[in-house]
Design a protein around this motif. Structure first.
Motif, short mmCIF file in Angstrom:
data_model
loop_
_atom_site.label_atom_id
_atom_site.label_comp_id
_atom_site.label_asym_id
_atom_site.label_seq_id
_atom_site.Cartn_x
_atom_site.Cartn_y
_atom_site.Cartn_z
N MET A 1 0.65 -0.99 0.11
CA MET A 1 0.36 0.38 0.10
C MET A 1 0.81 1.04 -0.20
N ARG A 2 0.47 2.07 -0.85
CA ARG A 2 1.18 3.21 -1.29
C ARG A 2 1.10 4.33 0.27
N GLU A 3 2.10 4.94 0.74
CA GLU A 3 1.97 5.41 2.15
C GLU A 3 1.21 7.46 1.41
N ALA A 4 0.76 7.75 1.81
CA ALA A 4 -0.32 9.06 1.22
C ALA A 4 0.43 9.90 2.51
N PHE A 5 0.95 11.29 1.61
CA PHE A 5 2.23 12.80 2.00
C PHE A 5 1.00 14.03 1.76
N TYR A 6 0.72 13.95 2.76
CA TYR A 6 -0.10 15.71 2.24
C TYR A 6 0.46 16.29 3.76
N PRO A 7 1.37 17.39 3.11
CA PRO A 7 2.25 18.04 4.39
C PRO A 7 1.55 19.62 3.23
N ASP A 8 0.28 20.07 2.71
CA ASP A 8 0.21 20.82 3.08
C ASP A 8 -1.30 21.11 3.95
N VAL A 9 -1.58 20.00 4.64
CA VAL A 9 -2.45 19.29 5.23
C VAL A 9 -2.84 20.02 6.25
N TYR A 10 -3.72 20.37 7.52
CA TYR A 10 -3.76 20.50 8.80
C TYR A 10 -5.28 19.60 9.35
N VAL A 11 -4.49 18.89 9.90
CA VAL A 11 -6.01 18.01 10.94
C VAL A 11 -5.99 18.74 11.97
N ILE A 12 -7.72 19.07 11.93
CA ILE A 12 -7.58 19.80 13.63
C ILE A 12 -9.35 18.94 14.29
N PRO A 13 -8.97 19.54 15.36
CA PRO A 13 -9.92 18.65 16.32
C PRO A 13 -11.51 19.92 16.78
N ALA A 14 -12.81 20.00 16.28
CA ALA A 14 -13.72 19.85 15.49
C ALA A 14 -14.59 20.34 17.24
N ARG A 15 -14.03 19.92 18.07
CA ARG A 15 -14.42 20.21 19.67
C ARG A 15 -13.51 19.81 20.38
N GLY A 16 -13.79 19.41 21.28
CA GLY A 16 -12.59 20.18 22.56
C GLY A 16 -12.82 18.12 23.00
N GLY A 17 -12.21 18.25 24.46
CA GLY A 17 -12.02 16.62 24.42
C GLY A 17 -13.56 15.83 24.83
N ILE A 18 -14.42 14.53 25.23
CA ILE A 18 -15.17 14.68 26.22
C ILE A 18 -15.03 12.21 26.44
N GLY A 19 -15.51 12.62 26.80
CA GLY A 19 -15.97 11.36 27.88
C GLY A 19 -14.06 10.53 28.00
N LYS A 20 -13.98 9.11 28.38
CA LYS A 20 -12.95 8.96 28.93
C LYS A 20 -12.08 7.76 28.10
N SER A 21 -12.84 7.51 27.22
CA SER A 21 -11.66 6.69 25.91
C SER A 21 -10.49 7.53 25.83
N HIS A 22 -9.66 7.32 25.42
CA HIS A 22 -8.48 7.69 24.99
C HIS A 22 -8.88 7.39 23.32
N SER A 23 -9.21 6.45 23.00
CA SER A 23 -8.65 6.32 21.92
C SER A 23 -9.97 6.48 20.75
N THR A 24 -10.75 7.32 21.52
CA THR A 24 -11.78 7.84 21.17
C THR A 24 -12.07 9.71 21.08
N GLN A 25 -11.10 10.07 21.86
CA GLN A 25 -10.65 11.81 22.68
C GLN A 25 -10.34 12.51 20.99
N ALA A 26 -11.22 13.60 20.58
CA ALA A 26 -10.66 14.44 19.13
C ALA A 26 -8.94 14.04 18.79
N ASN A 27 -8.28 14.77 19.96
CA ASN A 27 -6.55 15.24 20.05
C ASN A 27 -6.08 13.90 19.98
N ASN A 28 -6.40 12.75 19.95
CA ASN A 28 -5.50 11.51 19.89
C ASN A 28 -6.34 11.25 18.46
#
Length: 187
Positions: A1-28
């Motif tokens: 599988m080819r790796e993706a490279f998007y150096p001009d893209v920014y990924v940001i959370p649209a919300r703050g943190g919620i809940g207790k599960s680390h795996s579904t936290q917006a920042n994670n």
């Protein structure tokens, strides 16, 4: 599988943190997506249900201001949605608050707002991040929700804007079709 490279893209959370599960936290989720895309990403180190006065005071903090400024320029918005009753519990609404929104017809929750089956806001967000006005202006919106129990929530949120992409599963899709047919038969 080819790796993706998007150096001009920014990924940001649209919300703050919620809940207790680390795996579904917006920042994670944002950090994982940013790393896999080899793109830039920003984190938002705030809880989703922060007091409005405290939020206003923190909005000028450089790290937080940078993320909020980027929210005005979102091109693609990927978000989850859920049932109002379940998310009311997850967001720790009081029994009285939960009863009130459910009695008003809330069936869905997305980006901190509660909606009725027609996509009308029952209770606006008291949290930080994307609101319905922002949501309608973002060029590409992608909702992710699955399971037969989320059919009404999916219908409700899909009525907010016409040009939304939905990623779901077969059981939810079949239930959506069944509910829409039932709704049209009762008109």
């Amino acid at each position: 599988m080819r790796e993706a490279f998007y150096p001009d893209v920014y990924v940001i959370p649209a919300r703050g943190g919620i809940g207790k599960s680390h795996s579904t936290q917006a920042n994670n989720v944002v950090a994982e997506m940013g790393l896999k895309l080899h793109s830039n990403y920003e984190l938002l180190h705030l809880p989703d249900n922060i007091d409005q006065r405290l939020l206003e005071a923190l909005k000028d903090y450089p790290e937080i201001k940078r993320v909020f400024n980027k929210m005005d320029n979102i091109d693609i918005f990927i978000f989850g949605l859920g049932r109002a009753d379940v998310l009311a519990d997850w967001r720790n609404l009081s029994t009285a608050e939960k009863r009130k929104i459910l009695e008003q017809g809330a069936v869905a929750e997305a980006f901190g707002h509660y909606f009725d089956i027609n996509g009308q806001v029952i209770s606006p967000s008291s949290t930080i991040g994307i609101g319905t006005d922002n949501f309608k202006k973002i060029p590409h919106a992608i909702a992710v929700a699955g399971g037969v129990t989320k059919a009404e929530a999916i219908i409700a949120v899909s009525r907010i804007r016409e040009n939304m992409v939905l990623i779901t599963d077969e059981s939810a899709a079949r239930e959506i079709l069944r509910k829409l047919q039932t709704m049209s038969d009762t008109k």
